[in-house]
Design a protein around this motif. Sequence first.
Motif, PDB file in Angstrom:
ATOM      1  N   LEU A   9       0.868  -1.173   0.000  1.00  0.00           N
ATOM      2  CA  LEU A   9       0.000   0.000   0.000  1.00  0.00           C
ATOM      3  C   LEU A   9       0.904   1.222   0.000  1.00  0.00           C
ATOM      4  N   ASN A  10       0.844   2.036  -1.050  1.00  0.00           N
ATOM      5  CA  ASN A  10       1.696   3.219  -1.158  1.00  0.00           C
ATOM      6  C   ASN A  10       1.035   4.433  -0.532  1.00  0.00           C
ATOM      7  N   SER A  11       1.864   5.332  -0.022  1.00  0.00           N
ATOM      8  CA  SER A  11       1.392   6.534   0.643  1.00  0.00           C
ATOM      9  C   SER A  11       0.650   7.437  -0.338  1.00  0.00           C
ATOM     10  N   ILE A  12      -0.467   7.983   0.097  1.00  0.00           N
ATOM     11  CA  ILE A  12      -1.242   8.934  -0.704  1.00  0.00           C
ATOM     12  C   ILE A  12      -0.520  10.280  -0.758  1.00  0.00           C
ATOM     13  N   GLN A  16     -12.200  -1.412  -2.376  1.00  0.00           N
ATOM     14  CA  GLN A  16     -13.157  -0.936  -3.370  1.00  0.00           C
ATOM     15  C   GLN A  16     -12.603  -1.400  -4.707  1.00  0.00           C
ATOM     16  N   ASP A  17     -11.979  -0.513  -5.462  1.00  0.00           N
ATOM     17  CA  ASP A  17     -11.272  -0.931  -6.671  1.00  0.00           C
ATOM     18  C   ASP A  17      -9.855  -1.373  -6.326  1.00  0.00           C
ATOM     19  N   SER A  18      -9.394  -1.025  -5.129  1.00  0.00           N
ATOM     20  CA  SER A  18      -8.111  -1.477  -4.590  1.00  0.00           C
ATOM     21  C   SER A  18      -8.222  -1.395  -3.072  1.00  0.00           C
ATOM     22  N   TYR A  19      -7.212  -1.917  -2.368  1.00  0.00           N
ATOM     23  CA  TYR A  19      -7.218  -1.785  -0.917  1.00  0.00           C
ATOM     24  C   TYR A  19      -6.876  -0.354  -0.551  1.00  0.00           C
ATOM     25  N   LYS A  20      -7.579   0.171   0.460  1.00  0.00           N
ATOM     26  CA  LYS A  20      -7.316   1.499   0.982  1.00  0.00           C
ATOM     27  C   LYS A  20      -7.207   1.390   2.495  1.00  0.00           C
ATOM     28  N   LEU A  21      -6.210   2.075   3.046  1.00  0.00           N
ATOM     29  CA  LEU A  21      -5.994   2.077   4.488  1.00  0.00           C
ATOM     30  C   LEU A  21      -6.230   3.486   4.993  1.00  0.00           C
ATOM     31  N   GLN A  22      -7.123   3.592   5.962  1.00  0.00           N
ATOM     32  CA  GLN A  22      -7.382   4.910   6.508  1.00  0.00           C
ATOM     33  C   GLN A  22      -7.232   4.895   8.017  1.00  0.00           C
ATOM     34  N   LYS A  23      -6.872   6.055   8.534  1.00  0.00           N
ATOM     35  CA  LYS A  23      -6.794   6.269   9.973  1.00  0.00           C
ATOM     36  C   LYS A  23      -7.819   7.335  10.289  1.00  0.00           C
ATOM     37  N   GLY A  24      -8.831   6.962  11.051  1.00  0.00           N
ATOM     38  CA  GLY A  24      -9.960   7.853  11.262  1.00  0.00           C
ATOM     39  C   GLY A  24     -10.717   7.981   9.956  1.00  0.00           C
ATOM     40  N   SER A  25     -10.906   9.204   9.475  1.00  0.00           N
ATOM     41  CA  SER A  25     -11.616   9.417   8.210  1.00  0.00           C
ATOM     42  C   SER A  25     -10.668   9.730   7.053  1.00  0.00           C
ATOM     43  N   GLN A  26      -9.359   9.772   7.329  1.00  0.00           N
ATOM     44  CA  GLN A  26      -8.380  10.151   6.300  1.00  0.00           C
ATOM     45  C   GLN A  26      -7.715   8.913   5.684  1.00  0.00           C
ATOM     46  N   LEU A  70      -4.746   7.175   4.103  1.00  0.00           N
ATOM     47  CA  LEU A  70      -3.307   7.407   4.122  1.00  0.00           C
ATOM     48  C   LEU A  70      -2.553   6.581   3.090  1.00  0.00           C
ATOM     49  N   TYR A  71      -3.041   5.361   2.803  1.00  0.00           N
ATOM     50  CA  TYR A  71      -2.351   4.448   1.892  1.00  0.00           C
ATOM     51  C   TYR A  71      -3.371   3.801   0.957  1.00  0.00           C
ATOM     52  N   ALA A  72      -2.913   3.480  -0.255  1.00  0.00           N
ATOM     53  CA  ALA A  72      -3.775   2.782  -1.213  1.00  0.00           C
ATOM     54  C   ALA A  72      -2.927   1.857  -2.068  1.00  0.00           C
ATOM     55  N   GLY A  73      -3.539   0.755  -2.492  1.00  0.00           N
ATOM     56  CA  GLY A  73      -2.869  -0.185  -3.380  1.00  0.00           C
ATOM     57  C   GLY A  73      -3.146   0.168  -4.830  1.00  0.00           C
ATOM     58  N   ALA A  74      -2.546  -0.586  -5.730  1.00  0.00           N
ATOM     59  CA  ALA A  74      -2.764  -0.374  -7.161  1.00  0.00           C
ATOM     60  C   ALA A  74      -4.198  -0.727  -7.507  1.00  0.00           C
ATOM     61  N   LYS A  75      -4.791   0.018  -8.414  1.00  0.00           N
ATOM     62  CA  LYS A  75      -6.163  -0.235  -8.839  1.00  0.00           C
ATOM     63  C   LYS A  75      -6.217  -1.569  -9.577  1.00  0.00           C
ATOM     64  N   ILE A  76      -7.192  -2.388  -9.255  1.00  0.00           N
ATOM     65  CA  ILE A  76      -7.374  -3.678  -9.901  1.00  0.00           C
ATOM     66  C   ILE A  76      -8.266  -3.455 -11.118  1.00  0.00           C
ATOM     67  N   GLU A  77      -7.695  -3.640 -12.304  1.00  0.00           N
ATOM     68  CA  GLU A  77      -8.420  -3.406 -13.556  1.00  0.00           C
ATOM     69  C   GLU A  77      -9.372  -4.561 -13.839  1.00  0.00           C
ATOM     70  N   GLU A  78     -10.452  -4.271 -14.529  1.00  0.00           N
ATOM     71  CA  GLU A  78     -11.413  -5.303 -14.913  1.00  0.00           C
ATOM     72  C   GLU A  78     -10.729  -6.306 -15.837  1.00  0.00           C
ATOM     73  N   GLY A  79     -10.914  -7.576 -15.567  1.00  0.00           N
ATOM     74  CA  GLY A  79     -10.324  -8.617 -16.397  1.00  0.00           C
ATOM     75  C   GLY A  79      -8.897  -8.967 -15.998  1.00  0.00           C
ATOM     76  N   GLN A  80      -8.372  -8.319 -14.959  1.00  0.00           N
ATOM     77  CA  GLN A  80      -7.003  -8.635 -14.523  1.00  0.00           C
ATOM     78  C   GLN A  80      -7.005 -10.036 -13.916  1.00  0.00           C
ATOM     79  N   ILE A  81      -6.028 -10.843 -14.277  1.00  0.00           N
ATOM     80  CA  ILE A  81      -5.957 -12.214 -13.780  1.00  0.00           C
ATOM     81  C   ILE A  81      -5.247 -12.208 -12.448  1.00  0.00           C
ATOM     82  N   THR A  82      -5.908 -12.796 -11.445  1.00  0.00           N
ATOM     83  CA  THR A  82      -5.312 -12.966 -10.118  1.00  0.00           C
ATOM     84  C   THR A  82      -5.211 -14.439  -9.833  1.00  0.00           C
TER      85      THR A  82
END
Length: 163
Positions: free
Chosen positions: A73-76, A131-141, A143-155
Amino acid sequence: MNKILLLFVAGCFLQSCDFIMKDRSDDEADITTDKKVQLGTDKDKNGCVTSAGYKWSQLRKECIRAFEEGYRLNSIDQLEGESIVKSAFVIFEDDGDKAELFLPDTETSVILHRDSKNGPYVNGQWKLHKQDSYKLQKGSQILYAGAKIEEGQITGDDKPEGI
């Protein structure tokens, strides 16, 4: 002249025989091991070598490198022009009820719990949701988010057979 040429050829022949006949079985023998090598002498209270990037995982009960085994998860608020990216890492429990959060510049991890199957992972003010990627928040802010997962991406779970 013929004698010099003959001596030269004989010398080359003896030199090559010495090279070919020499026993090299002891020279630089390869040693293989299945154990992970931990470099350094600085160990934390759990025996993890922090200078080699190891941290104690409460979920796995072993020293791990979160940057190798976790979800990044990279810093916003990444500053422009800054060469070092500060990232948090998350690993998930096998049954999916817990996640372990490794924050930059901290020694201990944070365990997040999930109440429902698709609900967020929570611990106090920390909340990890997808949501479309993992998001990490502290309180309501956020702080970190992962790469957006595109439609059709193979996992790992939805790979077609044969791939």
